[in-house]
Scaffold this motif. Structure first.
Motif, PDB file in Angstrom:
ATOM      1  N   VAL A 110       2.960   8.417  10.278  1.00 17.90           N
ATOM      2  CA  VAL A 110       3.238   7.150   9.612  1.00 17.90           C
ATOM      3  C   VAL A 110       2.537   7.190   8.268  1.00 17.90           C
ATOM      4  CG1 VAL A 110       3.602   5.784  11.695  1.00 17.90           C
ATOM      5  CG2 VAL A 110       1.291   6.061  10.788  1.00 17.90           C
ATOM      6  N   VAL A 111       2.973   6.322   7.367  1.00 20.45           N
ATOM      7  CA  VAL A 111       2.449   6.338   6.007  1.00 20.45           C
ATOM      8  C   VAL A 111       1.736   5.024   5.735  1.00 20.45           C
ATOM      9  CG1 VAL A 111       3.025   6.537   3.558  1.00 20.45           C
ATOM     10  CG2 VAL A 111       4.290   7.880   5.245  1.00 20.45           C
ATOM     11  N   TYR A 112       0.462   5.130   5.397  1.00 17.62           N
ATOM     12  CA  TYR A 112      -0.372   3.968   5.138  1.00 17.62           C
ATOM     13  C   TYR A 112      -0.369   3.633   3.654  1.00 17.62           C
ATOM     14  CZ  TYR A 112      -2.078   4.491   9.871  1.00 17.62           C
ATOM     15  OH  TYR A 112      -2.145   4.572  11.236  1.00 17.62           O
ATOM     16  N   VAL A 113      -0.230   2.347   3.362  1.00 14.94           N
ATOM     17  CA  VAL A 113      -0.311   1.844   1.988  1.00 14.94           C
ATOM     18  C   VAL A 113      -1.754   1.406   1.757  1.00 14.94           C
ATOM     19  CG1 VAL A 113       0.505   0.126   0.335  1.00 14.94           C
ATOM     20  CG2 VAL A 113       2.077   1.048   2.078  1.00 14.94           C
ATOM     21  N   ILE A 114      -2.422   2.066   0.819  1.00 16.26           N
ATOM     22  CA  ILE A 114      -3.823   1.759   0.533  1.00 16.26           C
ATOM     23  C   ILE A 114      -3.937   1.379  -0.934  1.00 16.26           C
ATOM     24  CG2 ILE A 114      -6.191   2.628   0.561  1.00 16.26           C
ATOM     25  CD1 ILE A 114      -5.353   4.584   2.741  1.00 16.26           C
ATOM     26  N   ASN A 115      -4.442   0.170  -1.177  1.00 16.94           N
ATOM     27  CA  ASN A 115      -4.570  -0.321  -2.540  1.00 16.94           C
ATOM     28  C   ASN A 115      -5.944  -0.970  -2.727  1.00 16.94           C
ATOM     29  OD1 ASN A 115      -4.418  -2.842  -1.301  1.00 16.94           O
ATOM     30  ND2 ASN A 115      -2.237  -3.063  -1.716  1.00 16.94           N
ATOM     31  N   ALA A 134      -8.545   0.939  -9.979  1.00 20.20           N
ATOM     32  CA  ALA A 134      -8.174  -0.261  -9.224  1.00 20.20           C
ATOM     33  C   ALA A 134      -6.670  -0.453  -9.146  1.00 20.20           C
ATOM     34  CB  ALA A 134      -8.834  -1.487  -9.844  1.00 20.20           C
ATOM     35  N   GLU A 135      -5.917   0.117 -10.089  1.00 17.86           N
ATOM     36  CA  GLU A 135      -4.470  -0.049 -10.098  1.00 17.86           C
ATOM     37  C   GLU A 135      -3.752   0.924  -9.167  1.00 17.86           C
ATOM     38  OE1 GLU A 135      -3.019  -2.408 -11.715  1.00 17.86           O
ATOM     39  OE2 GLU A 135      -4.678  -3.097 -12.969  1.00 17.86           O
ATOM     40  N   ALA A 136      -4.448   1.969  -8.741  1.00 17.26           N
ATOM     41  CA  ALA A 136      -3.804   3.015  -7.950  1.00 17.26           C
ATOM     42  C   ALA A 136      -3.396   2.511  -6.566  1.00 17.26           C
ATOM     43  CB  ALA A 136      -4.735   4.218  -7.810  1.00 17.26           C
ATOM     44  N   VAL A 137      -2.207   2.932  -6.154  1.00 20.12           N
ATOM     45  CA  VAL A 137      -1.719   2.685  -4.797  1.00 20.12           C
ATOM     46  C   VAL A 137      -1.491   4.044  -4.155  1.00 20.12           C
ATOM     47  CG1 VAL A 137       0.111   1.700  -3.373  1.00 20.12           C
ATOM     48  CG2 VAL A 137      -0.584   0.541  -5.482  1.00 20.12           C
ATOM     49  N   TYR A 138      -2.111   4.273  -3.003  1.00 23.39           N
ATOM     50  CA  TYR A 138      -1.966   5.539  -2.293  1.00 23.39           C
ATOM     51  C   TYR A 138      -1.036   5.359  -1.107  1.00 23.39           C
ATOM     52  CZ  TYR A 138      -6.259   6.409  -4.911  1.00 23.39           C
ATOM     53  OH  TYR A 138      -7.194   6.513  -5.907  1.00 23.39           O
ATOM     54  N   LEU A 139      -0.104   6.274  -0.954  1.00 28.86           N
ATOM     55  CA  LEU A 139       0.722   6.345   0.242  1.00 28.86           C
ATOM     56  C   LEU A 139       0.313   7.622   0.969  1.00 28.86           C
ATOM     57  CD1 LEU A 139       4.254   5.325  -1.126  1.00 28.86           C
ATOM     58  CD2 LEU A 139       2.401   3.866  -0.312  1.00 28.86           C
ATOM     59  N   VAL A 168       8.678   3.524   7.769  1.00 24.58           N
ATOM     60  CA  VAL A 168       7.575   4.387   8.170  1.00 24.58           C
ATOM     61  C   VAL A 168       6.251   3.849   7.639  1.00 24.58           C
ATOM     62  CG1 VAL A 168       7.629   5.929   6.167  1.00 24.58           C
ATOM     63  CG2 VAL A 168       6.952   6.847   8.403  1.00 24.58           C
ATOM     64  N   LEU A 169       6.290   2.731   6.909  1.00 23.27           N
ATOM     65  CA  LEU A 169       5.088   2.192   6.277  1.00 23.27           C
ATOM     66  C   LEU A 169       4.250   1.370   7.238  1.00 23.27           C
ATOM     67  CD1 LEU A 169       6.288   0.921   2.770  1.00 23.27           C
ATOM     68  CD2 LEU A 169       5.140   3.067   3.332  1.00 23.27           C
ATOM     69  N   VAL A 170       2.938   1.502   7.091  1.00 20.46           N
ATOM     70  CA  VAL A 170       1.968   0.645   7.766  1.00 20.46           C
ATOM     71  C   VAL A 170       1.110   0.048   6.668  1.00 20.46           C
ATOM     72  CG1 VAL A 170       0.014   0.505   9.335  1.00 20.46           C
ATOM     73  CG2 VAL A 170       1.926   2.009   9.876  1.00 20.46           C
ATOM     74  N   ARG A 171       1.077  -1.277   6.616  1.00 19.75           N
ATOM     75  CA  ARG A 171       0.354  -1.932   5.537  1.00 19.75           C
ATOM     76  C   ARG A 171      -0.445  -3.085   6.141  1.00 19.75           C
ATOM     77  NH1 ARG A 171       3.768  -3.030   0.317  1.00 19.75           N
ATOM     78  NH2 ARG A 171       5.256  -3.629   1.900  1.00 19.75           N
ATOM     79  N   HIS A 172      -1.742  -2.872   6.320  1.00 28.79           N
ATOM     80  CA  HIS A 172      -2.616  -3.861   6.937  1.00 28.79           C
ATOM     81  C   HIS A 172      -3.800  -4.154   6.036  1.00 28.79           C
ATOM     82  CE1 HIS A 172      -0.781  -4.256  10.878  1.00 28.79           C
ATOM     83  NE2 HIS A 172      -0.680  -2.959  10.955  1.00 28.79           N
ATOM     84  N   GLU A 173      -4.401  -5.283   6.248  1.00 26.54           N
ATOM     85  CA  GLU A 173      -5.599  -5.655   5.505  1.00 26.54           C
ATOM     86  C   GLU A 173      -6.848  -5.624   6.376  1.00 26.54           C
ATOM     87  OE1 GLU A 173      -5.561  -5.990   2.376  1.00 26.54           O
ATOM     88  OE2 GLU A 173      -3.407  -6.123   2.048  1.00 26.54           O
ATOM     89  N   HIS A 174      -6.702  -5.780   7.688  1.00 24.50           N
ATOM     90  CA  HIS A 174      -7.888  -6.056   8.486  1.00 24.50           C
ATOM     91  C   HIS A 174      -8.158  -5.076   9.624  1.00 24.50           C
ATOM     92  CE1 HIS A 174      -8.192  -9.725   6.257  1.00 24.50           C
ATOM     93  NE2 HIS A 174      -7.011 -10.132   6.674  1.00 24.50           N
ATOM     94  N   ARG A 175      -7.148  -4.387  10.127  1.00 25.68           N
ATOM     95  CA  ARG A 175      -7.382  -3.502  11.254  1.00 25.68           C
ATOM     96  C   ARG A 175      -7.925  -2.158  10.802  1.00 25.68           C
ATOM     97  NH1 ARG A 175      -1.906  -4.664  14.758  1.00 25.68           N
ATOM     98  NH2 ARG A 175      -2.549  -6.664  15.597  1.00 25.68           N
TER      99      ARG A 175
END
Length: 222
Positions: free
Chosen positions: A3-8, A53-58, A195-202
């Protein structure tokens, strides 16, 4: 399945260990394998001015193991193509706009280099961009990537003539983001949905369990 995590910037503090391992893996791939000595670091972590700070990692993960990744950044801010490789955009100049992002540091780990992993990352990039109203992505790619991108359904055009970088012919391109190319990349990757997983807290371990139970989970837009 990976799976692909969105990290910002908003959720990066939940992924400190993942990001640290990602920087180390980048060093292994780009310095150790590809021989980009200008990126070498005594600490064995490849980081540059655009890891900001602007970078978004997948980041593609199989369990807790990073198997690939890419970095996206806005072209309205200084970025690699505008600051380092502007000479590669000799046809029409460096493209900039709120709906144009730059993709850099695309890689797949040595033991996971398959067309499926590549297409999973390409699908994730398009899915994320569509969710953020990003219509175009610029990148500097080796010319051998042209066939791969066309096979994955991308419509793209060169922004300049090929130039040798680290002994390989490379060219700046602008690629269109569309539902059609997303569907093609998903089909080639064997994906039935997001395929994206985008969470703030887990935390990552909790997310991996949840991601395995569902095709995707999406919350809190970036």
């Amino acid at each position: 399945m990976a799976v692909v995590y969105v990290i910002n910037e908003r959720n990066r503090h939940h992924y400190r260990d993942v990001i640290d391992r990602y920087y180390s893996l980048r060093h292994q791939v780009f310095v150790g394998e590809r021989g980009w000595r200008a990126l070498a670091s005594r600490e064995g972590r490849e980081i540059d001015a655009y890891d900001n700070a602007e970078a978004v990692y997948l980041l593609a993960l199989d369990g807790e193991r990073i198997i690939g990744g890419l970095r996206l950044g806005p072209t309205t801010q200084p970025h690699l193509l505008s600051e380092v490789f502007s000479h590669l955009a000799s046809f029409e100049g460096v493209l900039q706009g709120a709906d144009i992002y730059e993709c850099t540091r695309f890689f797949v780990a040595r033991d996971d280099r398959s067309g499926r992993t590549n297409c999973t990352l390409l699908a994730a990039m398009q899915e994320f961009c569509l969710s953020q109203n990003i219509n175009h992505v610029t990148a500097v790619v080796e010319t051998r990537w042209f066939a791969r991108l066309r096979r994955a359904g991308f419509e793209f055009r060169p922004l300049g003539a090929p130039v040798l970088i680290e002994g390989l012919p490379c060219v700046a391109i602008a690629a269109d983001i569309s539902e059609a190319s997303l569907a093609t990349a998903r089909r080639l990757a064997g994906l039935k949905g997001s395929v994206l997983v985008r969470h703030e807290h887990r935390n990552l371990r909790e997310q991996s369990v949840c991601a395995g139970a569902a095709s995707y989970q999406l919350s809190h837009a970036s």
